[in-house]
Each structure stands twice: as structure tokens, then as C-alpha cells.
Scaffold this motif. Structure first.
Motif, PDB file in Angstrom:
ATOM      1  N   TYR A  33      86.321  41.593 -81.730  1.00  0.00           N
ATOM      2  CA  TYR A  33      85.223  41.999 -82.608  1.00  0.00           C
ATOM      3  C   TYR A  33      84.247  42.956 -81.918  1.00  0.00           C
ATOM      4  N   ARG A  38      81.801  50.190 -85.048  1.00  0.00           N
ATOM      5  CA  ARG A  38      81.334  50.022 -86.412  1.00  0.00           C
ATOM      6  C   ARG A  38      80.469  51.212 -86.842  1.00  0.00           C
ATOM      7  N   PRO A  39      80.574  51.633 -88.101  1.00  0.00           N
ATOM      8  CA  PRO A  39      81.409  51.091 -89.187  1.00  0.00           C
ATOM      9  C   PRO A  39      82.789  51.747 -89.300  1.00  0.00           C
ATOM     10  N   VAL A  42      85.826  49.536 -88.532  1.00  0.00           N
ATOM     11  CA  VAL A  42      86.000  48.485 -89.538  1.00  0.00           C
ATOM     12  C   VAL A  42      86.701  49.057 -90.764  1.00  0.00           C
ATOM     13  N   LEU A  58      84.727  40.474 -88.706  1.00  0.00           N
ATOM     14  CA  LEU A  58      83.592  41.352 -88.995  1.00  0.00           C
ATOM     15  C   LEU A  58      83.477  41.565 -90.501  1.00  0.00           C
ATOM     16  N   GLN A  60      82.065  42.294 -94.135  1.00  0.00           N
ATOM     17  CA  GLN A  60      81.052  43.262 -94.540  1.00  0.00           C
ATOM     18  C   GLN A  60      80.305  42.764 -95.776  1.00  0.00           C
TER      19      GLN A  60
END
Length: 420
Positions: A33, A38-39, A42, A58, A60
Motif C-alpha cells: 500500500y 497515489r492517485p 491506484v 487503498l 477510494q
């Protein structure tokens, strides 16, 4: 067990993806993680497969409580749908990673939390709280920590168990986007499990990667007290690697200060460090950093601009670096960065909103350019220094090291509500 003073690694019923329910194992795995950028990272993982593990590690959503609840609900749904299914029997899992000439093998299991495990870094309380809330809501360990221990190194003990497992077909085999090949085997034979017990009973471990998750395990155990033999919260999912057999790699972790432009950072430094522009590209600038004597840092605002900071002012270090620590700790680049530059010169709080920690120097430079901030690129700390300080009970500044290779996330999970 021949002793209660060493490590105790329990078998568990691994929760794994059903191959016929996902596009591929590669598409549902993720880096740990804290390595996912990010983002952008992801989004990339979410589009790889609807069941990518990033939706659990992770999630959202607009607020933390919703994120954690969403992850728990997603886990329950995937289990109910058979996307994730438990293995029939409790096992320790032999895990192999390889890429080119690099080979790492270890054992994944549920480690008792009161054993001799040495942290070497401080943690960020906000990150521990977030991870604890996620694990508490989901009642699951989604990804193993990476721990190293010094074993026999000769093919006996736990290493012998690992190498005998390799003679049998693996449970799974896949290659991830980073080019690493991964294989997994289950060890269920009582004699083999006893051999692991006997070997680990005289070992201690160093946390190579996963200090925040280890602190999270400890916090949740405090909320659910009880013995590790019967209480799943008294154990945590780990990968144990014998560094005598498979030495770990140590890399630096870099900082991005999104709200501090490079010109402001350099103006703030003044005469506290020597400041020199260095030529790119990134590899050439990093080579200049590696060659710098003493404490040194490479600052960047993007791929076209790099500045080297070195030769810190002795009076500044004398005033800002703690005196009640060993000389090895006082001389760490991370110590000087946090004590002298971040706390004293730049006055930047060590908070997730003020500092991002990235494992890739390229990602750090890219993020600095994106936010108009400053990337602070670091050099790795030798493993012998890490272990020396850990054995002395001295923790390094948070995010001082990146050990690897790190286990891929999503190959085997552990749930706490029905652990065998």
C-alpha cells in the motif's frame, strides 16, 4: 517448540483468488500500500481488473470511515461470490520471488506479536491509525510484512523446509508488471512445520518493511488481548526471509515536499549547507549524490533541475541533532534531514499533508514537478548499520530505509474472523 524465547510462526488458512474468477493473477496483485503512488497508481490498478487488491488496501471514498467500511464490505462480497476462497487446511506458505539474477525465498505465516522482533524506524501515528481502522473494520491482514532473520544459511531448519517444498508443484505462479516472477507453495506436513518451529525458536527478526503495519498489529492486539495460539489478533501476517541465505537489498526512501518550491527551499538553506547545481538526467544526478562525502541530499523540482546539498554547518548539527543517541544514528542522512533541514531550516511538519514518502526517485521527481514542490532524494543506509542500531534498541527516523524485494500484495490474505 524447544524455546519460548524465539519466533513463533503459526500456519493459517490462506485466502486466495480463485483463478477462474479473475482475468489473471497479475491483474489483481499490487505493490504494498505504501509503495503505490497515489492517485495515479491506484487508478492504474483499479482498471487492471475489477477485483484488484488495491480496492481492499487503498479503498477510494471521501472520508476515512467510509473507505474502511467500503473495504470490509468489498472483502465480504468477494468472499461470498467465491472470488476469494480459503484453502482447505492451515499452512505455512513458501514464497519465491525472482528477477534476473535476484532470488528471494521465505515463509509466510501468522507470527506471534510478543516475540523478539526488532523495529528500526519510528512510525507516523496518523498512518498507524488509518491502517488500524482498516484492519479493525475488515478483520483481515491484507499484505504480509517483510521480516529478516539470520538463520543457518546451509539448507537446514526452515530453509530446508523451503527447499524441499520447491520439489513439488506450486499453488500458483505469476509474473507482475515489475518483471518479478512469483511462486507459492503450501507446507502442511506436521514434521515440516515442527522443523520450522525448532529453527525459529532460537531466532530474532528485524522488521525490513512494514513498521506501520507491525505497530498496527500491536495496537489491535491490545484491543483484543489473548494468547497467540488461540487468539488471531495476537498474531500478524508476515514474510520471514533468512538473510544468511537470501540477503535483502536496501534502498533509500525519498521525500516530496509538495508545498515547498525549490527556490524557497534553497533560499531557506542559506549557508547551512553547501549548494551546487548538478547536471541531469536523473541517473547522473544520483551518481553525484552517491559520490558526495558526509551528509548529502539531492533536491529537484523536476527532471530538468537538480541541486546537491552537502557539507552541513557543524554548528547547525550541534544545535539540532540529539546528543543522547549513538554516533551511527547522529550521522545518518535521515537524522540530519529531519533534525536540521525539515525541523529547523524549512519548518516542515512530518505530517502526510506536508511530506510524501516515495520509493522510486523518478516518482519523487515527477510528483515534485506536478505539485510545484521539492523532491529530496536520499542514499540507502547499509544493512549492518540498520541491524546495529536495532540491536541497540535505537530507532532510526521514519522511512529511513526500503528493504526488498517486497512481497506482492494479493497472492495470499489472512482473515481473522475464521482463522484456523
Amino acid at each position: 517448540m524447544t524455546s519460548t524465547d524465539g519466533l513463533r510462526l503459526h500456519p493459517f488458512r490462506g485466502l486466495r483468488y480463485a483463478p477462474d474468477r479473475v482475468s489473471s493473477l497479475t491483474a489483481v496483485t499490487s505493490p504494498p500500500y505504501d509503495v503505490v503512488v497515489r492517485p495515479d497508481g491506484v487508478r492504474h490498478l483499479e482498471t487492471a481488473d475489477p477485483y484488484n487488491i488495491v480496492r481492499l488496501i487503498l479503498p477510494q471514498a471521501p472520508d476515512p470511515a467510509t473507505r474502511h467500511r467500503q473495504a470490509a464490505e468489498t472483502l465480504r462480497r468477494w468472499r461470498a461470490e467465491g472470488v476469494l476462497a480459503p484453502d482447505d487446511r492451515p499452512a505455512l506458505y513458501v514464497y519465491e520471488q525472482s528477477k534476473g539474477g535476484l532470488l528471494q525465498r521465505g515463509l509466510i505465516g501468522a507470527l506471534e506479536l510478543d516475540g523478539p522482533v526488532l523495529p528500526h524506524e519510528d512510525v507516523i501515528p496518523e498512518v498507524v491509525e488509518d491502517r488500524a481502522a482498516l484492519m479493525r473494520e475488515a478483520a483481515a491482514n491484507f499484505e504480509p510484512l517483510l521480516l529478516s532473520y539470520v538463520g543457518q544459511g546451509d539448507g537446514g531448519g526452515a530453509t530446508g523446509v523451503i527447499e524441499r517444498a520447491l520439489r513439488t508443484p506450486p499453488l500458483l505462479a505469476t509474473t507482475t508488471e515489475d518483471g518479478f516472477a512469483h511462486r507459492l507453495w503450501a507446507v502442511t506436513d506436521p514434521a515440516e512445520l515442527a522443523a520450522v518451529d525448532d529453527d525459529l525458536a532460537i531466532r530474532h527478526a528485524l522488521i525490513a518493511d512494514g513498521h506501520h503495519r507491525w505497530a498496527t498489529y500491536q495496537r489491535l492486539h491490545g484491543e483484543h488481548p489473548g494468547d497467540g495460539a488461540v487468539n488471531p489478533w495476537a498474531t500478524g501476517l508476515v514474510l520471514l526471509v533468512d538473510s544468511a541465505r537470501h540477503p535483502l537489498q536496501v534502498r533509500a526512501i525519498h521525500r516530496v515536499l509538495p508545498h515547498l518550491p525549490l527556490d524557497a527551499a534553497l533560499a531557506g538553506v542559506g549557508d547551512a549547507f553547501r549548494v551546487r547545481p548538478v547536471q541531469g538526467p536523473l541517473d547522473a544526478a544520483l551518481a553525484a549524490l552517491d559520490e558526495a562525502p558526509g551528509n548529502a541530499f539531492l533536491l529537484s523540482s523536476g527532471p530538468e533541475r537538480f541541486c546537491l546539498l552537502d557539507r552541513p554547518d557543524a554548528a547547525l548539527l550541534d544545535r539540532t541533532v540529539r546528543r543522547d543517541r549513538p554516533e551511527a544514528w547522529r550521522g545518518l542522512d535521515a537524522t540530519v534531514l529531519h533534525s536540521a533541514l525539515l525541523d529547523e531550516v524549512w519548518r516542515v511538519r512530518d505530517h502526510p499533508s506536508e511530506i510524501s514518502y516515495l520509493h522510486s526517485p523518478g516518482d519523487a521527481v515527477e510528483q515534485a514537478a506536478k505539485h510545484g514542490g521539492t523532491a529530496v532524494l536520499m542514499r540507502p543506509v547499509p544493512e549492518r548499520t540498520v541491524r546495529q542500531l536495532a540491536l541497540a534498541g535505537v530507532t532510526m527516523p521514519r522511512k529511513s530505509t526500503s528493504f526488498g524485494p517486497k512481497p506482492a500484495t494479493g497472492l495470499v490474505l489472512r482473515v481473522l474472523d475464521d482463522s484456523a
